[in-house]
Write an enzyme that holds these catalytic residues in place. Structure first.
Site, PDB file in Angstrom:
ATOM      1  N   ASP A  79      68.917  29.977   8.229  1.00  0.00           N
ATOM      2  CA  ASP A  79      69.580  31.108   8.421  1.00  0.00           C
ATOM      3  C   ASP A  79      69.038  32.154   7.768  1.00  0.00           C
ATOM      4  OD1 ASP A  79      71.533  32.697   9.048  1.00  0.00           O
ATOM      5  OD2 ASP A  79      73.201  31.940   8.175  1.00  0.00           O
TER       6      ASP A  79
ATOM      7  N   ASP B 253      76.257  25.666  14.860  1.00  0.00           N
ATOM      8  CA  ASP B 253      76.333  25.123  13.563  1.00  0.00           C
ATOM      9  C   ASP B 253      77.705  25.711  12.878  1.00  0.00           C
ATOM     10  OD1 ASP B 253      75.186  28.170  13.025  1.00  0.00           O
ATOM     11  OD2 ASP B 253      76.209  27.292  10.953  1.00  0.00           O
TER      12      ASP B 253
ATOM     13  N   CYS C 260      85.003   4.715  16.472  1.00  0.00           N
ATOM     14  CA  CYS C 260      83.563   5.338  15.778  1.00  0.00           C
ATOM     15  C   CYS C 260      82.969   4.219  15.353  1.00  0.00           C
ATOM     16  CB  CYS C 260      84.202   6.296  14.759  1.00  0.00           C
ATOM     17  SG  CYS C 260      82.753   7.046  13.634  1.00  0.00           S
TER      18      CYS C 260
ATOM     19  N   CYS D  38      80.503   4.578  12.900  1.00  0.00           N
ATOM     20  CA  CYS D  38      79.888   5.227  11.803  1.00  0.00           C
ATOM     21  C   CYS D  38      80.045   3.956  10.556  1.00  0.00           C
ATOM     22  CB  CYS D  38      80.162   6.580  11.334  1.00  0.00           C
ATOM     23  SG  CYS D  38      81.914   6.421  10.096  1.00  0.00           S
TER      24      CYS D  38
ATOM     25  N   CYS E 105      83.405   3.982   9.225  1.00  0.00           N
ATOM     26  CA  CYS E 105      84.514   3.076  10.095  1.00  0.00           C
ATOM     27  C   CYS E 105      84.168   1.638  10.434  1.00  0.00           C
ATOM     28  CB  CYS E 105      84.632   3.947  11.502  1.00  0.00           C
ATOM     29  SG  CYS E 105      85.235   5.587  11.321  1.00  0.00           S
TER      30      CYS E 105
ATOM     31  N   HIS F 255      81.416  10.185   8.084  1.00  0.00           N
ATOM     32  CA  HIS F 255      82.251  10.093   9.601  1.00  0.00           C
ATOM     33  C   HIS F 255      82.294  11.385  10.129  1.00  0.00           C
ATOM     34  CE1 HIS F 255      85.624   9.207  12.199  1.00  0.00           C
ATOM     35  NE2 HIS F 255      85.994  10.205  11.746  1.00  0.00           N
TER      36      HIS F 255
HETATM   37 ZN   LIG Z   1      83.571   6.876  11.588  1.00  0.00          ZN
END
Ligand SMILES: [Zn+2]
Length: 391
Positions: A107, A280, A318, A320, A323, A349
């Site tokens: 940026d 973003d 999820c 991830c 999780c 997450h």
């Molecule tokens: Zn997750």
């Protein structure tokens, strides 16, 4: 619809950067694209997690990569002040300094200087401002802004622009966009690097004619991509969406379109409809640190007592690291006890949630079923079982 690869390089565009438009959705203006940079490629629509000070707060670069993230954002203003772009340059540039091998967008710092309020003074030459760290005096010009980003070595650089607040008088908005256009020309003239892309930023508030005027002037200069700046600064949601819609229609079709600083899952899904390719926002990372987590069934406030005994993962759909390995009860405990690991696991997450959302968006656009995907997602997200308090 399959489209030709863009291989036009003018004096103002990068030789290592390309945007390939791969498909269009059947019933909306959503598009599927691929951006190529010296540090790899990523498909669009994409969400870019914010790593302001050369770190996505709480995560190692390896953890960020494991969330499915392909590009991150760092901030020119912050890195210029600390540790200094020259130091980063001496350490081989931003990618090597922070050990992130994939694309980086920097940026320009215009928004940060804008948000400093009284600490800045704006002239034709640039911004004079005082450091928020030690009060020292600095000047950021379009030329120095590009020189800093070239030293940092980001894959996508942004022009310096003037961002004004909402609401603003029309003549103020006009003056600001005229300055933004003059600065964009100076940025384009100042660039030396042919490997880094440079995006123009359009201003013009919520006025259709002013946005169009700014976009046309920028398009004539031939940037590698175009951003919509000065949004999400307090205008009502409907005006944001409306502005994105008419602005996107004015933007060149064969270049990536980047909506800066937006937003929530709802905002992203709406703006993808209008043909925005890049987003973003600090929301997923900042909210993670505040214990506000995103799930398919809505937002979840992990500190709430109802999760004290909850053995379930944050989001049973999820995949991830958080999780797959931890219960809501454990995550609540970490958060209440103010453990560092709470920030790490929550951020993993939330970033995964956004990366997965965008993957779903791209698959739907590829299949021409974006509107169905969007509706199904929002139906579950907005009427799900999780609470929305404290967000
Ligand atoms: Zn997750």
């Amino acid at each position: 619809m399959k489209l030709e690869k863009n291989d036009i390089h003018t004096q103002n565009t990068s030789r290592s950067f390309a945007f390939e438009l791969k498909a269009r959705d059947a019933s909306t203006r959503a598009r599927l694209g691929e951006v190529h940079t010296p540090h790899g490629s990523f498909e669009t629509p994409v969400f870019i997690p914010v790593g302001t000070r050369a770190t996505v707060k709480g995560l190692t670069p390896e953890m960020v990569e494991q969330t499915g993230t392909k590009i991150i954002l760092a901030n020119t203003y912050h890195l210029y002040l600390r540790p200094g772009h020259e130091l980063i340059g001496r350490h081989g540039g931003l990618h090597r300094f922070m050990n992130w091998p994939l694309p980086i967008l920097t940026d320009s710092g215009g928004f940060q200087v804008y948000s400093l309020g009284v600490l800045r003074k704006l002239t034709e030459e640039g911004y004079a401002f005082q450091s928020h760290i030690d009060g020292s005096s600095h000047v950021m010009t379009p030329e120095s802004c590009i020189a800093i980003q070239e030293t940092l070595g980001s894959d996508i650089m942004m022009c310096l622009d003037e961002c004004i607040s909402y609401p603003a008088e029309r003549r103020q908005v006009e003056a600001s966009l005229a300055l933004t256009i003059r600065w964009a020309k100076r940025c384009a003239d100042a660039r030396r690097s042919t490997s880094q892309a440079l995006f123009g930023i359009s201003q013009g508030g919520v006025h259709a004619d002013l946005r169009k005027r700014c976009i046309e002037a920028l398009a004539e200069m031939g940037f590698d991509g175009y951003a919509l700046g000065g949004l999400s600064v307090g205008e009502p949601k409907e005006l944001l969406y409306e502005t994105v819609e008419f602005s996107a229609l004015a933007l060149p079709d064969d270049k990536p379109r980047y909506l800066m600083g937006v937003g929530t899952p709802e905002d992203i899904l709406e703006c993808v409809c209008h043909g925005v390719d890049m987003f973003d926002c600090v929301i997923p990372t900042r909210n993670a640190r505040n214990g506000m987590l995103f799930t398919k069934k809505g937002k979840l406030v992990i500190k709430n007592a109802r999760y004290r005994q909850d053995r379930n993962p944050l989001d049973d759909q999820c995949r991830c690291y958080t999780c797959r390995n931890f219960s809501r009860a454990y995550l609540r405990h970490l958060f209440i006890a103010r453990e560092i690991l709470a920030i790490v696991l929550n951020t993993i997450h939330n970033i995964t949630f956004y990366a997965t959302l965008m993957k779903g968006v791209r698959e739907a656009v590829r299949g021409g079923t974006y509107e169905t995907f969007r509706k199904a997602f929002l139906d579950t997200y907005q009427t799900g079982s999780e609470e929305e308090k404290g967000c």
